[in-house]
Design a protein around this motif. Structure first.
Motif, PDB file in Angstrom:
ATOM      1  N   GLU A  56      -3.204   1.291   8.568  1.00 42.69           N
ATOM      2  CA  GLU A  56      -3.802   2.425   7.866  1.00 42.69           C
ATOM      3  C   GLU A  56      -4.082   3.552   8.852  1.00 42.69           C
ATOM      4  O   GLU A  56      -5.001   3.462   9.663  1.00 42.69           O
ATOM      5  N   CYS A  97       0.863  -1.178   0.000  1.00 42.59           N
ATOM      6  CA  CYS A  97       0.000   0.000   0.000  1.00 42.59           C
ATOM      7  C   CYS A  97       0.898   1.225   0.000  1.00 42.59           C
ATOM      8  O   CYS A  97       1.645   1.440   0.964  1.00 42.59           O
ATOM      9  N   LYS A 103      -5.977   4.644  13.987  1.00 45.20           N
ATOM     10  CA  LYS A 103      -5.416   3.668  13.056  1.00 45.20           C
ATOM     11  C   LYS A 103      -6.362   2.485  12.867  1.00 45.20           C
ATOM     12  O   LYS A 103      -7.173   2.167  13.740  1.00 45.20           O
ATOM     13  N   ILE A 114       1.935   3.530   3.016  1.00 44.88           N
ATOM     14  CA  ILE A 114       1.320   3.042   4.256  1.00 44.88           C
ATOM     15  C   ILE A 114       2.157   1.887   4.791  1.00 44.88           C
ATOM     16  O   ILE A 114       2.500   0.969   4.039  1.00 44.88           O
ATOM     17  N   ASN A 138      -4.449  -0.010  -3.805  1.00 46.48           N
ATOM     18  CA  ASN A 138      -3.806  -0.698  -2.700  1.00 46.48           C
ATOM     19  C   ASN A 138      -4.348  -2.111  -2.565  1.00 46.48           C
ATOM     20  O   ASN A 138      -5.433  -2.428  -3.048  1.00 46.48           O
ATOM     21  N   SER A 182      -7.109   7.645   5.142  1.00 43.66           N
ATOM     22  CA  SER A 182      -8.428   7.147   4.758  1.00 43.66           C
ATOM     23  C   SER A 182      -9.206   8.231   4.027  1.00 43.66           C
ATOM     24  O   SER A 182      -9.204   9.403   4.445  1.00 43.66           O
TER      25      SER A 182
END
Length: 652
Positions: free
Chosen positions: A83, A56, A109, A59, A142, A88
C-alpha cells in the motif's frame, strides 16, 4: 477462476505453481535468505509470490499458497498487499499513535500480510460482484478493509509493524491461535522486522486472556512469543501493571476461603479438587490458576484422568495392602498433630512414625503420596525449606472450610469420593473462578479483599498495548562485504530552521544500512543517504543531505579510514519541498488536542474520550463517569471549569 475463488472451492492452483510449507515458511532460506534490510527482505520474498490483480484495486498484491498438511490436504493463501502512502485515505497511522509511536516518520509504503478466512473471502467476492464499471476504483472494498481474517498484520517499510488480528479455532478458523502466532513470529523474524505492536483483546470462551494468563504466568498470552508491556491505557504504567499482577497472584487461597465460606460453597470444593491432583502445595491464586492451565494443556480432548477427593490413589501393582497404607497414614497424621501444626522435617516425621511402623519403604511411600493432600479434616502440606533445602511437612485444619469428610478411611471404596477430570471440566472451573473471583460485581463481594482484586484486575485489563522488539543488533565494526563493498549504518536529522519547529530535529529515524564501494567519498555517501531515505520516508522525499553531524570531514575525503570502529553516521539536512510542514511528516501530525485526564493520561490511547466545551481538554468518558452505553452529552464541562463557574460571581 480467480485465486480467491480457489480458496473457497479448495481446487488446485494451476500446474507448476510453487506451494510452500506453512510450518517453515519465513525461516532463513525458505523461500529466501533474508540477509538484507526489512525492505530488501520483503522485496526478495515478493519475487516468489503470484501477482494478483483483483485483491486491492490498483494496488500491487501477491499471493502464496501454503500447505498446512498433506494428509488430509489442507492449503491456505497468504496475501501480501503493498500500500503506497498516496493510496491511503489517511497518511497518519492510528496504531502508531495509540501505541506511543507518534514520533515516528511516515513511511512511503505499508505491507499488509493477510491470511483470509473463508468468511472474509466470501464477503470480498460478494462485494466485488455488486460493483459495476461505473464505480470508481478507489471506492471499491479492498481485502485489507475486511474484518475477521485469520491473520492480518501490517508493516511500515522501515520495519515497524502492528499485528491487527489473530482469529483461531474459536472464531471459526481451521488453525489454532498458537499455530497462527508461530507463523507470524517466524515471518517477523525472517523479514527482520524492527518492532511489532498489538492491541491485546484476546478472549477464550468470553474470558479475557490477558487477565487469566497474567495471573497464571505473570505475562499475557502473547508473552509466549516475547510481547511485553509497551503502553497502558488509562494512565497505567509498567510498574503499576506489574504490581497489579503480583497482588492477585500472591492472594492466599486460605484468605479467599475465609471470605467465601458462607457465600459460595462451590469454590472451596473446586480448590480441594485441584489441591488433591497437585503434587505440590497450591497456596495462592496464582499457584492454582497456573496448575489448572498446565493440567488443561496436558489433558486429551475426550479422555480423562481419575483421582480421589481425599487420600492416596492406589496403583494395581502396589506392594502394600490398603489396610497397611491406612495404618501408616494414621500414624503419620498423629505424629504431625503432636507437632502442634508447626513445620517439621521429613526425617523427624519418619523417625516418629517408625516407633509404630517398622517398614521404612511403606513410610517413604506414604510420605511421598500424602504431600499436599487432604486427609479427613486436615490438609497435609509439603514444602521445600528454602534455607535448609530439606522437605518439611505441616498439618492445616480445613474442617471449617471444606465439607465434613470421612475420618481416615481413605481406602474404603464405599466412602471414596471418586471423580473424573476432563479438559472441559477444567475450563468450566477456570471460568467459575474468572466469574466469581475476578469479575463478580455483586455488592456482597465489593468489600475488603474483593474490592482490591477487582481494582487490580481492572488495571490488568487496561493494559492492552504490547510490543516485541526483535533486537536487530548493528555490527560493532565497519564491515567490508563481498566484492569490497562498504556497509555503513546511517540516519538523518532535519536542520532546525524555524523557531516554531523547536524539538522537531530530535526525532531521528532508525539507522539504515547503506552499502557503498570501498573507495566512496563522503559526498557520495550523502547522495546515497538522500536516495535511501527519500525512498523510505514520505516526509523526506525532497531531503537534501548537507553535513555529517558527528564527523569533521570534507566531501572529497574517503569514508573508509575516517569512520571509527563501531561509530554510526548522522547526516543533517533539510527538506527542499515548498510548503512542507515538518510536523506533518510524523505519525502524530499536527495534533493540537490537549489531553489531561484524571487518570494521568496525557496522550490519545484510543479509548473513548470527551472534550470540555470551555477549555477543550480531552478526558476519558470512563474517568468522568459517562458509561459506555450512554451517549456523550452535547454539552460537557470538566470538573475544573464546572468548579470555576460555580465559584465565579454572577454576571450583572
Amino acid at each position: 477462476m480467480s485465486h480467491l475463488e480457489l480458496v473457497t472451492s479448495c481446487k488446485k492452483r494451476k500446474r507448476g505453481e510453487k506451494v510452500f510449507r506453512f510450518k517453515t515458511f519465513g525461516e532463513h532460506g525458505y523461500p529466501v535468505e533474508f540477509d538484507g534490510s526489512f525492505r530488501q527482505n520483503v522485496q526478495a520474498l515478493l519475487e516468489f509470490g503470484y501477482s494478483e490483480s483483483n485483491i486491492c484495486s490498483g494496488i500491487p498484491s501477491w499471493s502464496f499458497q501454503l500447505e498446512v498438511s498433506c494428509h488430509p490436504p489442507f492449503h491456505i493463501l497468504l496475501f501480501v498487499i503493498e500500500e503506497p502512502i498516496d493510496a491511503s485515505l489517511d497518511h497518519h497511522c492510528k496504531h502508531c499513535l495509540y501505541v506511543g509511536w507518534g514520533h515516528h516518520l511516515i513511511c512511503n509504503k505499508k505491507y499488509h500480510f493477510v491470511l483470509p478466512s473463508k468468511d472474509t473471502v466470501i464477503a470480498f467476492l460478494n462485494c466485488e460482484g455488486n460493483f459495476d464499471d461505473t464505480i470508481s476504483v478507489r471506492s471499491k472494498i479492498n481485502m485489507v478493509d475486511l474484518q475477521g481474517h485469520i491473520l492480518h498484520g501490517v508493516f511500515h517499510s522501515n520495519g515497524f509493524g502492528h499485528l491487527l488480528c489473530v482469529n483461531g479455532m474459536e472464531a471459526g478458523s481451521n488453525l489454532a491461535g498458537r499455530q497462527i502466532m508461530e507463523f507470524w513470529d517466524r515471518l517477523c523474524t525472517g523479514l527482520q522486522a524492527r518492532k511489532v505492536s498489538l492491541n491485546d483483546i484476546s478472549q477464550k470462551r468470553s474470558m479475557e486472556l490477558r487477565l487469566l494468563h497474567g495471573i497464571a504466568y505473570g505475562e499475557p498470552w502473547f508473552g509466549q512469543w516475547g510481547y511485553k508491556f509497551e503502553r497502558g491505557n488509562f494512565g497505567v504504567t509498567q510498574p503499576i501493571y506489574q504490581k497489579a499482577i503480583e497482588s492477585i497472584q500472591g492472594m492466599h487461597l486460605s484468605i479467599l476461603l475465609h471470605y467465601l465460606a458462607n457465600s459460595n460453597h462451590d469454590l472451596p470444593g473446586i480448590m480441594s479438587r485441584y489441591q488433591t491432583l497437585s503434587d505440590y502445595s497450591l497456596a495462592t491464586l496464582g499457584d492454582l490458576l497456573h496448575f489448572m492451565f498446565e493440567l488443561k494443556a496436558r489433558l486429551p480432548e475426550e479422555k480423562c484422568i481419575d483421582s480421589y477427593s481425599t487420600g492416596i490413589a492406589m496403583e494395581p501393582t502396589c506392594r502394600w495392602s490398603p489396610k497397611r497404607i491406612e495404618m501408616a497414614t494414621r500414624v503419620i497424621i498423629e505424629a504431625l498433630k503432636r507437632a502442634d501444626f508447626r513445620w517439621v522435617s521429613r526425617q523427624e516425621v519418619r523417625d516418629a512414625a517408625r516407633a509404630y511402623i517398622g517398614d521404612t519403604g511403606l513410610l517413604d511411600f506414604v510420605l511421598k503420596s500424602l504431600g499436599n493432600r487432604i486427609v479427613g479434616n486436615y490438609l497435609v502440606r509439603r514444602s521445600l525449606n528454602p534455607v535448609t533445602k530439606v522437605l518439611e511437612y505441616c498439618l492445616e485444619d480445613v474442617s471449617n472450610v471444606f465439607p465434613a469428610q470421612e475420618s481416615l478411611s481413605i481406602n474404603n471404596s464405599k466412602v471414596k469420593g471418586r471423580y473424573k477430570i476432563t479438559k472441559s471440566q477444567v475450563i468450566r472451573d477456570i471460568y467459575y473462578f474468572y466469574k466469581y473471583i475476578l469479575k463478580d460485581q455483586k455488592q456482597t463481594l465489593n468489600l475488603g479483599i474483593f474490592t482490591a482484586i477487582q481494582a487490580a484486575a481492572r488495571i490488568i485489563l487496561d493494559t492492552k498495548f504490547l510490543a516485541k522488539d526483535y533486537h536487530i543488533e548493528l555490527p560493532s565494526r565497519i564491515d567490508l562485504g563481498l566484492g569490497g563493498k562498504l556497509k555503513l549504518y546511517c540516519t538523518v536529522v532535519l536542520r532546525n530552521d524555524e523557531e516554531t519547529s523547536e524539538g522537531i530535529n530530535k526525532a531521528m529515524p532508525p539507522f539504515e544500512r547503506i552499502t557503498m564501494k570501498a573507495n566512496a567519498t563522503f559526498d557520495e555517501l550523502k547522495q546515497e543517504v538522500e536516495k535511501h531515505f527519500s525512498e523510505l520516508y514520505w516526509g523526506l522525499r525532497s531531503f537534501i543531505a548537507e553535513s555529517i553531524l558527528n564527523l569533521n570531514t570534507n566531501g572529497s575525503d574517503l569514508v573508509f579510514g575516517q569512520v571509527e570502529m563501531g561509530q554510526k553516521i548522522v547526516v543533517e539536512g533539510s527538506n527542499n519541498e515548498r510548503g512542507m510542514i515538518n510536523q506533518l511528516i510524523y505519525e502524530s501530525g499536527l495534533n493540537s488536542k490537549i489531553f489531561d485526564c484524571p487518570c494521568g493520561t496525557k496522550d490519545d490511547d484510543g479509548e473513548r474520550m470527551v472534550s470540555c466545551d470551555i477549555c477543550e481538554v480531552w478526558q476519558h468518558t470512563r474517568c468522568v463517569r459517562i458509561p459506555n452505553h450512554q451517549e456523550i452529552p452535547h454539552i460537557f464541562l470538566c470538573s475544573r471549569c464546572e468548579h470555576e463557574i460555580t465559584i465565579s460571581p454572577s454576571l450583572p
